[in-house]
Design a protein around this motif. Structure first.
Motif, short mmCIF file in Angstrom:
data_model
loop_
_atom_site.label_atom_id
_atom_site.label_comp_id
_atom_site.label_asym_id
_atom_site.label_seq_id
_atom_site.Cartn_x
_atom_site.Cartn_y
_atom_site.Cartn_z
N PRO A 158 2.20 2.20 13.34
CA PRO A 158 2.26 1.00 12.37
C PRO A 158 1.04 0.37 12.21
N PRO A 159 0.37 -0.04 13.31
CA PRO A 159 -1.00 -0.76 12.98
C PRO A 159 -2.07 0.09 12.21
N VAL A 196 9.90 0.07 18.02
CA VAL A 196 9.68 0.55 16.84
C VAL A 196 10.84 1.57 16.21
N LYS A 210 11.01 -2.66 9.47
CA LYS A 210 9.80 -2.98 8.58
C LYS A 210 8.48 -2.02 8.94
N ALA A 211 8.46 -1.89 10.15
CA ALA A 211 7.50 -1.01 10.67
C ALA A 211 7.69 0.50 10.00
N ASN A 254 12.58 -1.32 14.48
CA ASN A 254 11.76 -2.08 13.65
C ASN A 254 11.89 -1.58 12.34
N VAL A 290 -0.80 -0.17 8.53
CA VAL A 290 -1.15 -1.46 7.90
C VAL A 290 -2.48 -1.39 7.37
N ALA A 291 -3.58 -0.69 8.12
CA ALA A 291 -4.98 -0.66 7.88
C ALA A 291 -4.99 0.24 6.50
N LEU A 335 7.02 1.37 6.67
CA LEU A 335 5.67 1.15 6.32
C LEU A 335 4.99 2.62 6.78
#
Ligand code: SF4
Lengths: 371, 83
Positions: free
Chosen positions: A148-149, A202, A262-263, A260, A152-153, A266
């Motif tokens: 997930p990080p 997650v 939302k994660a 999660n 985001v990027a 994404l």
């Protein structure tokens, strides 16, 4: 620290261990795999194996992201840095993973390649913004916790129209690796899984239900603190004694059945399944890793730099492959602790503190566990 | 790599970020993977991102379970059923 220290209480640990000793039936053998490197680390650091009766055996699994990265993947990153002159950003753990020609990212850096260690994908983005004339590649590795990080990027790069940033995607999937472990013919015999902590925050507990249902293996999701791990072991022993196989959750403070959302949304917006991915130890597995979706292909370093993955065999003496499948213990490697040490790792399992070899080496009080 | 820790949110900052208390050190992290986080909440921090909120009630219940298991052992030790 709050919500950490309470879960490390030594007296309570001894008490849970006493329950384990009492409830484990002496004529049975309980072979429990801790999938996750974080659990391997906790078990070694707190000497948890010493608190268990001899017939309760812990088997290390393939859940250390650095360990499952094959040599050829590190080579690819090094090639990008040395041949294409990119700024290669990476998490610290990947710096010392042995690659071909006695190289590591760290040694490539010492020889002049622009390799930078980052803590967060936000750091990599900042480097890209600060160096508009250079290409910046992020070596994206890890299971469902680090994906997930990265997503985001990637979204940010798209929104901000940053065109000098791309990722070398090596994100892998936990359930696929668990399937692989269970599917190996003549592979390791298991009676249950200690399920991952943060991966499960997650993805939730639902993706493990297939292992209980179709393989009749109990799964107990556990937090990373010593009391969590011991409690999960007790819960597994109870299931096995009762002849049950279910997914249970010890880590209710952070894990729900659905995880999660939302994660997850994404991640699925940015990534799709890769048809095949080669893992160290587990071989080439179908649908076991992720790649960027076509809409984000411009940020895929493999396409951007036409840099293909080339498979490379492990060091001859290294037993990482068998260790990652749960078939061998680190001490069964002939060069464990002699030629191969955390200062001078020969295989990937000796690099990160979550790797089985490094954990056994650093916390010395390991005991011979037969698998 | 997968190691992550619970941290307390001290302050919400622009850009979907927050300042957290990491064992006495203040650090800015991203909240873009979680929803409805307020000051005082605990979140699980991993590579600069909050991965999930920590459910304080559930944490207390798990601790209560450990305490109960302990009391149970003491009782059994007292009545001799746990040798
Ligand atoms: S001790 Fe070193 S060489 Fe042996 S299996 Fe572990 S990492 Fe590989």
């Amino acid at each position: 620290m709050k919500y950490v220290d309470e879960f490390r209480d030594g007296e309570l640990a001894k008490n849970i261990a006493a329950h384990i000793a009492r409830e484990a039936e002496p004529q049975k053998i309980y072979r429990l795999m801790e999938f996750c490197g974080g659990h391997t680390h906790a078990i070694s650091r707190y000497g948890l194996a010493d608190l268990l009766p001899a017939n309760v055996r812990l088997i290390h699994g393939p859940g250390c992201p650095v360990c499952v990265l094959p040599v050829g993947r590190v080579d690819q990153a090094i090639r990008l840095a040395t041949e294409q002159g990119v700024i290669l950003c990476t998490y610290a753990d990947t710096m010392r993973v042995p690659a071909s020609d006695k190289l590591t990212l760290m040694r490539a850096k010492a020889a002049g390649a622009d390799v930078r260690m980052i803590y967060s994908t936000q750091d990599a983005l900042k480097i890209a913004r600060d160096n508009p004339a250079r290409e910046v590649v992020f070596l994206a590795i890890g299971f469902e916790t680090t994906t997930p990080p990265t997503a985001v990027a990637v979204k940010q790069v798209q929104t901000e129209s940053i065109n000098n940033f791309s990722i070398l995607c090596n994100h892998v999937l936990t359930p696929a690796a668990m399937h692989a472990i269970l599917a190996v013919a003549g592979g390791v015999a298991l009676d249950g899984f200690i399920g991952p902590a943060h991966v499960s925050t997650v993805i939730g507990s639902e993706p493990y239900e297939v292992f209980a249902r179709d393989y009749a293996k109990p799964v107990v999701i556990a937090g990373f603190e010593p009391l969590d791990v011991l409690q999960a072991i007790l819960m597994l022993i109870r299931q096995i004694n009762q002849g049950r196989a279910a997914v249970e959750n010890e880590f209710t403070r952070a894990v729900s059945r659905s995880g999660n959302l939302k994660a997850q949304a994404l991640v699925s917006e940015v990534f799709e399944l890769r048809e095949f991915f080669e893992w160290r130890g587990l071989g080439t597995l179908p649908l076991s890793a992720l790649k960027l979706r076509a809409e984000f292909a411009a940020f895929d370093a493999e396409l951007k730099f036409n840099c293909e993955y080339v498979a490379v065999p492990d060091h001859k003496a290294c037993e990482c492959a068998a260790i990652l499948r749960g078939e061998k213990m680190p001490q069964q490697c002939k060069i464990f602790g002699t030629v191969c040490t955390p200062e001078n790792p020969v295989g990937s399992c000796m690099v990160s503190s979550e790797g089985a070899c490094a954990a056994h080496y650093s916390f010395g009080r390991f005991r011979e566990t037969k698998v | 790599m997968c190691l992550a820790i619970p941290v307390r949110v001290e302050q919400l900052t622009p850009g979907d970020n927050a300042i957290v208390n990491l064992g006495g050190v203040r650090k800015e992290i991203s909240l873009s993977l979680v929803e409805d986080v307020a000051v005082g909440d605990y979140v699980i921090l991993h590579v600069g991102y909050a991965l999930q909120k920590l459910d304080v009630d559930e944490a207390e219940q798990t601790l209560a379970l450990f305490a109960e298991l302990n009391a149970h052992t003491d009782a059994q030790l007292a009545d001799g059923s746990l040798a």
